[in-house]
Write a protein that holds these residues in place. Structure first.
Motif, PDB file in Angstrom:
ATOM      1  N   VAL A 183       0.814  -1.219   0.000  1.00 27.66           N
ATOM      2  CA  VAL A 183       0.000   0.000   0.000  1.00 27.66           C
ATOM      3  C   VAL A 183       0.849   1.270   0.000  1.00 27.66           C
ATOM      4  O   VAL A 183       0.392   2.314  -0.454  1.00 27.66           O
ATOM      5  CB  VAL A 183      -0.973   0.019   1.203  1.00 27.66           C
ATOM      6  CG1 VAL A 183      -2.066  -1.012   1.013  1.00 27.66           C
ATOM      7  CG2 VAL A 183      -0.257  -0.208   2.526  1.00 27.66           C
ATOM      8  N   GLN A 229       5.374   9.547  -2.500  1.00 28.07           N
ATOM      9  CA  GLN A 229       5.054   8.499  -3.458  1.00 28.07           C
ATOM     10  C   GLN A 229       5.444   8.850  -4.890  1.00 28.07           C
ATOM     11  O   GLN A 229       5.623   7.959  -5.715  1.00 28.07           O
ATOM     12  CB  GLN A 229       3.562   8.176  -3.376  1.00 28.07           C
ATOM     13  CG  GLN A 229       3.172   7.479  -2.078  1.00 28.07           C
ATOM     14  CD  GLN A 229       3.877   6.148  -1.896  1.00 28.07           C
ATOM     15  OE1 GLN A 229       3.508   5.147  -2.492  1.00 28.07           O
ATOM     16  NE2 GLN A 229       4.912   6.123  -1.055  1.00 28.07           N
ATOM     17  N   GLU A 271      -0.615  -4.541   3.175  1.00 31.49           N
ATOM     18  CA  GLU A 271      -1.843  -4.976   3.848  1.00 31.49           C
ATOM     19  C   GLU A 271      -2.039  -6.443   3.480  1.00 31.49           C
ATOM     20  O   GLU A 271      -2.369  -6.777   2.341  1.00 31.49           O
ATOM     21  CB  GLU A 271      -3.056  -4.164   3.390  1.00 31.49           C
ATOM     22  CG  GLU A 271      -3.110  -2.759   3.946  1.00 31.49           C
ATOM     23  CD  GLU A 271      -4.356  -2.001   3.500  1.00 31.49           C
ATOM     24  OE1 GLU A 271      -5.129  -2.554   2.677  1.00 31.49           O
ATOM     25  OE2 GLU A 271      -4.557  -0.872   3.952  1.00 31.49           O
ATOM     26  N   SER A 293      -0.652  -1.007   7.210  1.00 39.15           N
ATOM     27  CA  SER A 293       0.093   0.244   7.107  1.00 39.15           C
ATOM     28  C   SER A 293       0.422   0.768   8.505  1.00 39.15           C
ATOM     29  O   SER A 293      -0.204   0.385   9.492  1.00 39.15           O
ATOM     30  CB  SER A 293      -0.740   1.283   6.351  1.00 39.15           C
ATOM     31  OG  SER A 293      -1.671   1.900   7.220  1.00 39.15           O
ATOM     32  N   LYS A 343      -8.505  -3.020   7.935  1.00 41.23           N
ATOM     33  CA  LYS A 343      -9.509  -2.146   7.321  1.00 41.23           C
ATOM     34  C   LYS A 343      -9.419  -0.729   7.865  1.00 41.23           C
ATOM     35  O   LYS A 343      -9.451   0.253   7.107  1.00 41.23           O
ATOM     36  CB  LYS A 343     -10.900  -2.719   7.586  1.00 41.23           C
ATOM     37  CG  LYS A 343     -12.024  -2.011   6.872  1.00 41.23           C
ATOM     38  CD  LYS A 343     -13.354  -2.733   7.103  1.00 41.23           C
ATOM     39  CE  LYS A 343     -14.497  -2.051   6.367  1.00 41.23           C
ATOM     40  NZ  LYS A 343     -15.783  -2.769   6.586  1.00 41.23           N
ATOM     41  N   GLY A 346      -6.228   0.993   6.830  1.00 42.66           N
ATOM     42  CA  GLY A 346      -6.327   1.267   5.397  1.00 42.66           C
ATOM     43  C   GLY A 346      -7.170   2.491   5.103  1.00 42.66           C
ATOM     44  O   GLY A 346      -6.835   3.301   4.229  1.00 42.66           O
ATOM     45  N   ARG A 347      -8.287   2.634   5.833  1.00 42.62           N
ATOM     46  CA  ARG A 347      -9.134   3.827   5.648  1.00 42.62           C
ATOM     47  C   ARG A 347      -8.343   5.092   5.964  1.00 42.62           C
ATOM     48  O   ARG A 347      -8.425   6.091   5.239  1.00 42.62           O
ATOM     49  CB  ARG A 347     -10.341   3.734   6.575  1.00 42.62           C
ATOM     50  CG  ARG A 347     -11.477   2.891   6.068  1.00 42.62           C
ATOM     51  CD  ARG A 347     -12.716   3.176   6.899  1.00 42.62           C
ATOM     52  NE  ARG A 347     -13.754   2.203   6.659  1.00 42.62           N
ATOM     53  CZ  ARG A 347     -14.361   1.495   7.593  1.00 42.62           C
ATOM     54  NH1 ARG A 347     -14.010   1.641   8.859  1.00 42.62           N
ATOM     55  NH2 ARG A 347     -15.311   0.644   7.293  1.00 42.62           N
ATOM     56  N   LEU A 349      -5.132   5.483   5.928  1.00 44.33           N
ATOM     57  CA  LEU A 349      -4.101   5.685   4.912  1.00 44.33           C
ATOM     58  C   LEU A 349      -4.686   6.264   3.638  1.00 44.33           C
ATOM     59  O   LEU A 349      -4.129   7.203   3.051  1.00 44.33           O
ATOM     60  CB  LEU A 349      -3.411   4.352   4.616  1.00 44.33           C
ATOM     61  CG  LEU A 349      -2.328   4.400   3.541  1.00 44.33           C
ATOM     62  CD1 LEU A 349      -1.152   5.233   4.016  1.00 44.33           C
ATOM     63  CD2 LEU A 349      -1.868   2.995   3.178  1.00 44.33           C
ATOM     64  N   ARG A 350      -5.830   5.738   3.195  1.00 44.10           N
ATOM     65  CA  ARG A 350      -6.426   6.255   1.963  1.00 44.10           C
ATOM     66  C   ARG A 350      -6.895   7.701   2.127  1.00 44.10           C
ATOM     67  O   ARG A 350      -6.821   8.498   1.183  1.00 44.10           O
ATOM     68  CB  ARG A 350      -7.566   5.338   1.516  1.00 44.10           C
ATOM     69  CG  ARG A 350      -7.062   4.040   0.896  1.00 44.10           C
ATOM     70  CD  ARG A 350      -8.182   3.182   0.359  1.00 44.10           C
ATOM     71  NE  ARG A 350      -8.887   2.482   1.419  1.00 44.10           N
ATOM     72  CZ  ARG A 350      -8.469   1.355   1.981  1.00 44.10           C
ATOM     73  NH1 ARG A 350      -7.337   0.805   1.592  1.00 44.10           N
ATOM     74  NH2 ARG A 350      -9.179   0.755   2.919  1.00 44.10           N
ATOM     75  N   GLN A 353      -4.014   9.806   1.523  1.00 44.43           N
ATOM     76  CA  GLN A 353      -3.480   9.793   0.165  1.00 44.43           C
ATOM     77  C   GLN A 353      -4.345  10.554  -0.832  1.00 44.43           C
ATOM     78  O   GLN A 353      -4.083  10.510  -2.027  1.00 44.43           O
ATOM     79  CB  GLN A 353      -3.307   8.344  -0.302  1.00 44.43           C
ATOM     80  CG  GLN A 353      -2.188   7.610   0.437  1.00 44.43           C
ATOM     81  CD  GLN A 353      -2.098   6.153   0.040  1.00 44.43           C
ATOM     82  OE1 GLN A 353      -3.110   5.490  -0.163  1.00 44.43           O
ATOM     83  NE2 GLN A 353      -0.884   5.636  -0.073  1.00 44.43           N
ATOM     84  N   ILE A 354      -5.363  11.270  -0.345  1.00 46.49           N
ATOM     85  CA  ILE A 354      -6.181  12.093  -1.245  1.00 46.49           C
ATOM     86  C   ILE A 354      -5.288  13.152  -1.887  1.00 46.49           C
ATOM     87  O   ILE A 354      -4.586  13.899  -1.198  1.00 46.49           O
ATOM     88  CB  ILE A 354      -7.340  12.761  -0.479  1.00 46.49           C
ATOM     89  CG1 ILE A 354      -8.317  11.691   0.010  1.00 46.49           C
ATOM     90  CG2 ILE A 354      -8.055  13.780  -1.365  1.00 46.49           C
ATOM     91  CD1 ILE A 354      -9.400  12.225   0.910  1.00 46.49           C
ATOM     92  N   LYS A 355      -5.325  13.231  -3.229  1.00 42.40           N
ATOM     93  CA  LYS A 355      -4.356  14.080  -3.927  1.00 42.40           C
ATOM     94  C   LYS A 355      -4.921  15.417  -4.387  1.00 42.40           C
ATOM     95  O   LYS A 355      -4.204  16.407  -4.431  1.00 42.40           O
ATOM     96  CB  LYS A 355      -3.796  13.309  -5.134  1.00 42.40           C
ATOM     97  CG  LYS A 355      -3.004  12.069  -4.708  1.00 42.40           C
ATOM     98  CD  LYS A 355      -2.412  11.347  -5.901  1.00 42.40           C
ATOM     99  CE  LYS A 355      -1.621  10.122  -5.421  1.00 42.40           C
ATOM    100  NZ  LYS A 355      -0.995   9.407  -6.537  1.00 42.40           N
TER     101      LYS A 355
END
Length: 484
Positions: A183, A229, A271, A293, A343, A346-347, A349-350, A353-355
């Motif tokens: 991830v 990244q 993950e 993560s 889960k 991961g939430r 982390l995501r 990672q909003i760009k």
């Protein structure tokens, strides 16, 4: 422990593969109960000064308290009662219902040191430079083939537990799948001094591609976790001071006067979760069973709680106090926890990672207002700290069954439930007239100051059984059924 229980101990004992935090705690629990334990480690002798994990959460501290080793770890760490997420959103954990309403920031090697010192007191030695290369089971036990400097040999045990990390040899030999994916690539860790630390003790922020997290150690150093990244490098590449400073400035607005790190590392984050935690007489725990993560700092904590869940069950079966079915409950209870942690991290982390800039601004604003609500703040605190964990209960069971007992105040001595659990066995919280039933079964009994229901508390601090006004016969039956 009563003598008649010790006579029932299976002399074949347990082989634990991997001397990280999970393996150290598990081996210590087994040794404290008089179970023969062999702890194997592929690494060279000596304790590592590496420190990927840096946060010990409240539920883990409660587990360590019940082993009388929380205090020495707290002395080595820095309690942090709030953290900043995504610009101005703040999570406050200072009001959580636990003796430890904070995040303890402490290097992993310090946690390992406390667990290792416990093992030394118990007389357990780690067999270093020992690699597991074979594994076969039969109805009576497990034969482990190991390779050492002197050659190849076999170890015989009643059970084997693989706590040997994400590249687990035990898991591979079992043929258990470890599905998932990478991830985050090129995660950088650095421990450095900051001449101008952040105002909030834990600070974290992201611009989508770049992420930074800063937290203080007790010795004046800070842990920095960061990545970019768009410019990910191979894990073999050294961490450059300039790239860390650039990420800090772009995400947190300052490099905080960061000096040259005393230690740094680069790795990738996956993950993944093992499809099974038990295959016959062999178990998986810690990173051998699940990886996720670094978001939320859950990895080491989840592994330590795996060990706390499994150890008492192995002890009960090896003593002849419970049947093999009790061991099935390890996977049934801990696999869903591992999945939930993957889960949840991961939430987070995501979200980090909003760009797109408008989406990041909306996220920051939403988090700020959401966390300003006490109920939401408390829910996030529960998720981070592990206080949310509840295990399945039989149909018709009391509502408290499967729930964390917490550090119940007791009348008399000891004064707290976590202290009463230091004997390594079950504790019955009940009126004095039921204590004789507990004594007959070799179970510690105490009176809860809250005067609540009768509760039979497992060695890992969870409620095995509860009732409002049970008879002595009902209590005796519950104790017998629990494996106490």
């Amino acid at each position: 422990m009563s003598e008649n229980r010790d006579k029932d101990i299976d002399s074949r004992g347990v082989v634990v593969v991997g001397a990280g935090p999970t393996g150290l705690l598990l081996a210590g629990d087994l040794a404290a109960a008089g179970i023969p334990v062999t702890l194997l480690e592929r690494r060279h002798p000596g304790r590592s000064n590496l420190s990927r994990a840096l946060v010990v959460h409240a539920t883990t501290l409660e587990a360590l308290d019940s082993r009388d080793i929380a205090a020495p770890l707290i002395e080595r760490g820095a309690p942090v009662r709030s953290l900043r997420l995504f610009d101005t959103a703040v999570v406050d954990v200072s009001e959580l219902p636990t003796p430890y309403p904070y995040l303890l920031v402490v290097p992993q090697y310090e946690t390992e040191a406390v667990l290792y010192e416990r093992l030394e007191r118990l007389g357990v030695r780690i067999r270093y430079e020992t690699e597991v290369v074979g594994l076969r089971q039969d109805p009576d036990g497990v034969t482990v083939t190991v390779r050492e400097a002197s050659g190849t040999r076999e170890e015989r045990a009643a059970y084997v537990v693989g706590t040997d990390g994400s590249r687990s040899a035990v898991r591979s030999l079992l043929g258990v799948e470890f599905p998932g994916h990478t991830v985050v690539a090129s995660v950088m860790l650095a421990d450095a001094k900051l001449s101008h630390p952040p105002q909030t003790r834990i600070a974290t922020n992201t611009d989508g591609d770049k992420f930074a997290f800063v937290a203080p150690f007790k010795d004046g150093y800070h842990r920095i976790i960061c990545w970019d990244q768009k410019h990910a490098k191979a894990e073999t590449e050294p961490v450059e001071l300039a790239e860390v400073r650039d990420i800090l400035r772009e995400t947190l607005g300052s490099d905080f006067g960061m000096g040259e790190p005393r230690w740094s590392s680069r790795f990738h984050s996956d993950e993944r979760q093992a499809e099974r935690y038990r295959v016959g007489r062999v178990f998986l725990a810690g990173d051998a069973a699940h990886t996720h993560s670094p978001a939320g700092g859950q990895g080491m904590n989840t592994g330590l709680l795996d060990a706390a869940n499994l150890s008492w069950k192995l002890i009960a079966v090896l003593r002849g106090r419970a049947g093999e079915a009790l061991l099935d409950s390890y996977e049934r209870e801990r696999h869903p926890v591992g999945a939930a942690v993957i889960k949840g991290s991961g939430r987070l982390l995501r979200a980090a990672q909003i760009k797109m800039t408008p989406a990041r601004k909306a996220r920051n604003l939403a988090m700020h207002f959401a966390l300003a609500r006490p109920a939401v703040n408390r829910r996030i605190g529960f998720a981070l700290s592990g206080l949310w964990i509840t295990y399945p209960a039989p149909r018709g069971a009391h509502a408290l069954t499967g729930r964390r007992a917490g550090d119940v105040a007791l009348t008399g001595t000891p004064e707290r439930l976590l202290e009463a659990l230091r004997g390594g066995g079950f504790v019955l919280l009940a009126p004095p007239e039921l204590h004789a039933v507990a004594a007959e079964a070799g179970v510690t009994a105490a009176v809860a100051a809250d005067g609540g229901p009768v509760r039979l508390v497992r060695p890992d601090g969870y409620i095995a059984w509860a009732a409002e006004a049970p008879s002595a016969e009902e209590v005796a039956a519950a104790i017998a059924a629990s494996g106490a």
